[in-house]
Design a protein around this motif. Structure first.
Motif: not given
Ligand code: 13P
Ligand code: SF4
Length: 343
Positions: A63, A78-79, A102, A152, A167, A235, A251
């Motif tokens: 993002y 992604d995370s 993160m 999160n 996710s 998502h 994700s």
């Molecule tokens: P992801 O793990 O899919 O990147 O999502 C993290 C997040 O904060 C989505 O809003």
């Protein structure tokens, strides 16, 4: 390591900087007007120089804005990917271009590194929706039921739970526990989506992502009415009626992989705005329809504060060791779960 005074760096758009950053602009030109590049280029150049001096890597979430994603990030993802890469890196310094949880996860995975978050106010409405005390109360209400926490969450919450998930692996994590019932927190919509994919009963907390909860099923149907060939990718933090109206749910990394692999001619990415820009930059054959919801927390990270962070080596993420040890266990258990192959 010493701090560098900000004035030591030249931040003008000189012919040398134009030439040195031309390959980066070449990647960005589909999503950024040429008139904007002279503002970003000196910062991109300075950050890339300073990363070498500092032995630093920039880990950037999907993002982040295109000038960060394509201009200064060493690893994007992604995370889940960011947590894994934080664990693997040999660099002395990790700059997390993303939100605070993160950066905390990166510090948990690699406690010996200096982990920088360029703006400590880069939070997350999900992480803020639950405390460690809430988790202790949930355990009293549902004795013996394992607790799965979305990444999160704060380190304090991670320290109270049995295992984390993202996710990208939530169904696998829930099923890995081999129990009929789990508590899943804090995202109600992700928990409901997981419940629809497994026979395990899922007890959900009622936290929501302030960005994804704004999308509606009506909005998706309205876009479908406008384009015959639209493929809708959402998502799992979106409300259930949005996910029902989507063709694919995943994700941020799975959304990107899906588009890269299947190359639908026209895509509606139901997620944070910058993601479409970041992939559109390298997929000229795919047209992105952009309903735009920005994450104000992700957008706190800028080229300027990344540069300042590298200069000052602040703000650092620090987690008390006893807390970190308990929180790390939950993340490590998650990383030990084998992912299912994706279509
Ligand atoms: P992801 O793990 O899919 O990147 O999502 C993290 C997040 O904060 C989505 O809003
Ligand atoms: Fe949190 Fe939502 Fe922003 Fe992701 S998009 S960081 S879940 S507020």
């Amino acid at each position: 390591m010493d701090a560098i005074t900000p004035t030591a760096l030249r931040l003008e758009y000189t012919p040398e900087i134009a030439a040195a950053t031309a390959p980066v602009y070449e990647r960005l030109k589909r999503v950024m007007p040429a008139v904007e590049w002279p503002f970003h280029a000196p910062l991109v150049h300075a950050i890339n120089q300073l990363k070498k001096e500092r032995d630093a890597v920039v880990l950037a979430h999907n993002y982040q804005t295109p000038e960060i994603f394509h201009g200064v990030a060493d690893i994007v993802g992604d995370s889940l990917a960011l947590a894994k890469q934080a664990e693997k890196t040999d660099a002395k310094v990790i700059v997390l271009a993303g939100v605070h949880f993160m950066a905390e996860t990166a510090k948990l995975m690699n406690p010996g590194k200096i982990v920088l978050i360029p703006d400590t106010a880069a939070g997350c409405s999900l992480a803020e929706s639950i405390t460690a005390e809430d988790v202790r109360l949930l355990r009293q209400t549902y004795p013996g039921v394992p607790v799965v926490a979305y990444v999160n969450t704060s380190a304090e919450v991670k320290a109270e739970v049995d295992i984390c998930c993202t996710s990208g692996n939530a169904v696998e994590v829930v099923e890995s526990l081999g129990v009929p019932r789990v508590i899943m927190l804090p995202d109600e919509y992700l928990a409901k989506h997981v419940a629809s994919q497994t026979s395990v009963e899922v007890i959900a907390w009622k936290g929501h992502c302030e960005v994804h909860e704004r999308f509606t099923g009506d909005e998706i149907r309205e876009f479908r009415g406008r384009f015959d060939d639209l493929v809708v990718i959402a998502h799992p933090e979106c409300p259930p009626d949005v996910l029902e109206a989507a063709d694919f749910v995943g994700s941020t990394a799975h959304m990107i992989q899906m588009v890269e692999k299947r190359r639908p001619p026209r895509v509606l990415m139901v997620t944070e705005c910058s993601m479409s820009d970041n992939i559109a930059a390298s997929l000229p054959d795919v047209e992105f329809v952009r309903p735009c919801n920005l994450c104000p927390h992700m957008k706190r990270i800028t080229l300027s504060n990344i540069l300042e962070s590298l200069q000052t080596l602040e703000p650092r993420v620090e987690i008390p060791s006893e807390l970190a040890e308990r929180a790390r266990r939950s993340v490590e258990r998650m990383l030990a779960v084998q992912p299912k192959p994706r279509a």
